[in-house]
Design a protein around this motif. Structure first.
Motif, mmCIF file in Angstrom:
data_model
loop_
_atom_site.group_PDB
_atom_site.id
_atom_site.type_symbol
_atom_site.label_atom_id
_atom_site.label_comp_id
_atom_site.label_asym_id
_atom_site.label_seq_id
_atom_site.Cartn_x
_atom_site.Cartn_y
_atom_site.Cartn_z
ATOM 1 N N PHE A 49 42.872 38.563 31.259
ATOM 2 C CA PHE A 49 42.802 37.787 32.507
ATOM 3 C C PHE A 49 42.802 38.766 33.674
ATOM 4 O O PHE A 49 43.724 39.578 33.804
ATOM 5 C CB PHE A 49 44.011 36.860 32.637
ATOM 6 C CG PHE A 49 44.007 35.733 31.654
ATOM 7 C CD1 PHE A 49 43.449 34.510 31.992
ATOM 8 C CD2 PHE A 49 44.551 35.887 30.382
ATOM 9 C CE1 PHE A 49 43.433 33.461 31.090
ATOM 10 C CE2 PHE A 49 44.547 34.849 29.472
ATOM 11 C CZ PHE A 49 43.986 33.623 29.824
ATOM 12 N N GLU A 50 41.767 38.718 34.491
ATOM 13 C CA GLU A 50 41.707 39.631 35.645
ATOM 14 C C GLU A 50 41.345 38.818 36.886
ATOM 15 O O GLU A 50 40.309 38.164 36.936
ATOM 16 C CB GLU A 50 40.695 40.748 35.397
ATOM 17 C CG GLU A 50 40.427 41.646 36.599
ATOM 18 C CD GLU A 50 41.683 42.156 37.301
ATOM 19 O OE1 GLU A 50 42.518 42.803 36.636
ATOM 20 O OE2 GLU A 50 41.853 41.891 38.506
ATOM 21 N N ALA A 51 42.227 38.911 37.899
ATOM 22 C CA ALA A 51 42.046 38.103 39.108
ATOM 23 C C ALA A 51 40.924 38.643 39.998
ATOM 24 O O ALA A 51 40.288 37.892 40.737
ATOM 25 C CB ALA A 51 43.359 38.067 39.882
ATOM 26 N N LYS A 52 40.685 39.958 39.944
ATOM 27 C CA LYS A 52 39.711 40.553 40.879
ATOM 28 C C LYS A 52 38.319 40.626 40.282
ATOM 29 O O LYS A 52 38.155 40.648 39.068
ATOM 30 C CB LYS A 52 40.164 41.964 41.259
ATOM 31 C CG LYS A 52 41.361 41.947 42.167
ATOM 32 C CD LYS A 52 41.745 43.330 42.630
ATOM 33 C CE LYS A 52 42.906 43.190 43.613
ATOM 34 N NZ LYS A 52 43.627 44.417 43.817
ATOM 35 N N ASP A 53 37.342 40.720 41.195
ATOM 36 C CA ASP A 53 35.963 40.918 40.769
ATOM 37 C C ASP A 53 35.580 42.344 41.155
ATOM 38 O O ASP A 53 35.368 42.636 42.338
ATOM 39 C CB ASP A 53 35.078 39.887 41.495
ATOM 40 C CG ASP A 53 33.598 40.095 41.197
ATOM 41 O OD1 ASP A 53 33.267 41.072 40.508
ATOM 42 O OD2 ASP A 53 32.787 39.282 41.669
ATOM 43 N N PHE A 54 35.525 43.217 40.166
ATOM 44 C CA PHE A 54 35.316 44.639 40.452
ATOM 45 C C PHE A 54 33.891 44.968 40.902
ATOM 46 O O PHE A 54 33.565 46.132 41.111
ATOM 47 C CB PHE A 54 35.697 45.497 39.238
ATOM 48 C CG PHE A 54 37.159 45.404 38.862
ATOM 49 C CD1 PHE A 54 38.142 45.550 39.825
ATOM 50 C CD2 PHE A 54 37.543 45.171 37.553
ATOM 51 C CE1 PHE A 54 39.488 45.465 39.493
ATOM 52 C CE2 PHE A 54 38.879 45.075 37.202
ATOM 53 C CZ PHE A 54 39.859 45.225 38.179
ATOM 54 N N SER A 60 39.008 42.999 47.708
ATOM 55 C CA SER A 60 38.942 41.981 46.651
ATOM 56 C C SER A 60 38.390 42.530 45.338
ATOM 57 O O SER A 60 38.482 41.887 44.300
ATOM 58 C CB SER A 60 38.101 40.791 47.112
ATOM 59 O OG SER A 60 36.805 41.251 47.414
ATOM 60 N N GLY A 61 37.825 43.756 45.397
ATOM 61 C CA GLY A 61 37.300 44.324 44.154
ATOM 62 C C GLY A 61 37.936 45.660 43.825
ATOM 63 O O GLY A 61 37.374 46.432 43.043
#
Ligand SMILES: Cc1cc2nc3c(=O)[nH]c(=O)nc-3n(C[C@H](O)[C@H](O)[C@H](O)COP(=O)(O)OP(=O)(O)OC[C@H]3O[C@@H](n4cnc5c(N)ncnc54)[C@H](O)[C@@H]3O)c2cc1C
Length: 454
Positions: A49-54, A60-61
């Motif tokens: 589970f990863e909240a950020k969008d890399f 935000s990334g």
């Protein structure tokens, strides 16, 4: 509430693992857990589970960081067949330049085999126009995906213990039961608090504020002003333990570590003569940076970072003091992976096979604290700083030198060796004798240093 360990719990075919957090710790754990399970003939399902969008630029990334990949980590990864692709690497660093009010010295890489890389963790700073930037965290998640991990880009908001597992959810409607939960949420306070429910004896790490910002520059100017050198500053500025400028392709990253760094401390640092002198004369260092942040860093490890069916890794558990946090995430992630696949997932398994790895790092950090305490004293002493610079210059000019000071400093800056090892080398009689000698000689009125203070 009492918490009793169940010695027998182990993963079995079909077991499900939830990894909360897809930063380096979560990715390294996942990669090795899936690899060990394959070797062991165990069929598991693993969700990250990863909240950020890399793939996004800016906060935000991005998992805020200087982006130095230590040479020990580069080598550890290479040993396991993982070579960081060249399009992830922003710049290969091959020297360190140490700046003091008394002058500057360049420390060359001790051996040609060593490599340090600078990377972006996300896809570049806010306002970054370069669409080709590929971040380190996305690369690691990609490796896990190839190994069979499912990446779920959601923020976990609830966890609950049941008799035979842990319920994990990112919304009330979407809750799944897992046999094991791995906490790799970094130092995110809210996320760490979620673990109270399932890891009752866990004590969060102690943290302090740091600072990171990015100077956008033309690549030619970076090459001319910074080269492939990481610039570190040993200046007598209160509350700053370590300041560095790290060159990348189109940016130079500024990192300040110390005690509760704030705006005023940052201002004092960037307007100092020594920092100013690193940039082209007309470069506006004081202009407000479009991408800057004050992230937390560990100054004391978490405690009891495990329970039945739960283990915390990376920054959420133990890290290396002020350096090589990604390397520490690798160590704790890999150790936890080997424990859960080869030993078991009960509290006593983690206590016997995982906790000693964290304890060893914590003990090393105690020595690190002593080294930084001494560094603080050195920062205030022009005589010692002159002595260090002069000793480095003598060593660097003599190819037959034992490079005692240069290599001890190199490892301090790069995080390539443990603090105990570094302290032993700093205390070597030949190094102390050489330093004393250099301090005395460089204090004589006839001594000329390239002082750029004025
Ligand atoms: C100023 C500064 C400079 C640094 N420079 C360096 C350096 O140059 N080199 C180095 O090796 N280390 C450096 N570090 C340390 C390094 O950044 C950390 O040690 C490293 O990122 C730890 O990795 P991690 O995976 O444990 O945590 P993180 O990298 O913080 O990753 C945690 C992940 O969990 C996710 N997450 C959190 N909560 C949830 C949730 N509820 N649901 C889903 N996802 C969640 C986050 O989005 C994040 O992606 C630096 C640190 C600081 C503060």
């Amino acid at each position: 509430m009492t918490h009793s360990s169940t010695p027998g719990i182990e993963l079995a075919n079909g077991s499900r693992i939830a990894v909360i957090g897809g930063g380096p710790a979560g990715s390294f754990f996942s990669y090795y857990a899936l690899e060990y399970a394959r070797v062991f003939g165990l069929s598991i399902e693993l969700d990250i589970f990863e909240a950020k969008d890399f793939t996004r630029v800016g906060a935000s990334g991005c998992n805020q960081c200087g982006g130095i990949i230590s040479e020990s980590l580069v080598q550890d990864l290479a040993t396991d067949g993982l070579v960081i692709p060249s399009d992830i690497i922003q710049r290969k660093i091959n020297t360190y330049t140490m700046h003091t009010e008394q002058g500057a010295s360049v420390i060359h890489i001790p051996s040609n085999e060593h490599r340090i890389a600078s990377v972006f963790r996300g896809c570049g700073p806010r306002g970054c126009l370069d669409k080709n930037v590929k971040g380190f965290d996305k690369y690691l998640l990609g490796l896990c995906h190839k190994k069979g991990a499912r990446i779920i880009h959601k923020k976990v908001s609830q966890m609950e213990l049941t008799d035979d597992g842990i319920l994990v959810g990112h919304s009330k409607a979407d809750v799944t039961k897992y046999d094991l939960v791995v906490g790799a949420v970094g130092l995110n306070k809210k996320s760490l608090n979620l673990f109270k429910n399932i890891c009752p004896a866990y004590v969060k790490p102690k943290v302090t504020r740091t600072y990171i910002s990015e100077f956008m520059m033309k690549p030619a100017d970076i090459k001319e002003s910074f080269g492939n050198s990481m610039h570190v500053f040993l200046l007598n500025i209160p509350r700053i333990t370590f300041g560095a400028l790290i060159p990348k392709e189109n940016y130079v990253t500024l990192v300040l570590l110390g005690q509760d760094i704030n705006k005023d401390v940052v201002q004092t640092f960037i307007t100092s003569n020594q920092v100013r002198a690193c940039f082209p004369e007309d470069f506006p260092v004081e202009r407000t940076m479009p991408c800057q942040c004050y992230p937390f860093i560990n100054i004391r490890a978490g405690d009891h970072a495990y329970a039945d069916r739960v283990v915390m890794i990376g920054d959420s558990a133990s890290s290396k003091l002020y350096k090589n946090g990604i390397g520490a995430a690798f160590i704790t992630g890999k150790a936890a992976a080997s424990t859960v696949i080869f030993e078991g997932i009960s509290e006593s398994h983690f206590k016997n096979y995982y906790a000693p790895i964290c304890r060893d790092m914590d003990r090393d950090n105690q020595v690190g604290k002593l080294i930084f305490h001494v560094t603080k004293r050195i920062q205030k002493s022009p005589v010692l700083k002159r002595g260090i610079l002069s000793l480095i210059e003598r060593e660097q000019a003599d190819s037959h030198s034992a490079f005692r000071m240069s290599s001890a400093l190199w490892d301090t800056f790069t995080g390539s060796a443990g603090y105990r090892n570094i302290l032993r080398r700093f205390l070597h009689p030949a190094l102390l004798g050489g330093l004393l000698n250099s301090a005395v000689i460089s204090s004589l009125p006839s001594f000329k240093s390239h002082d750029y203070e004025k």
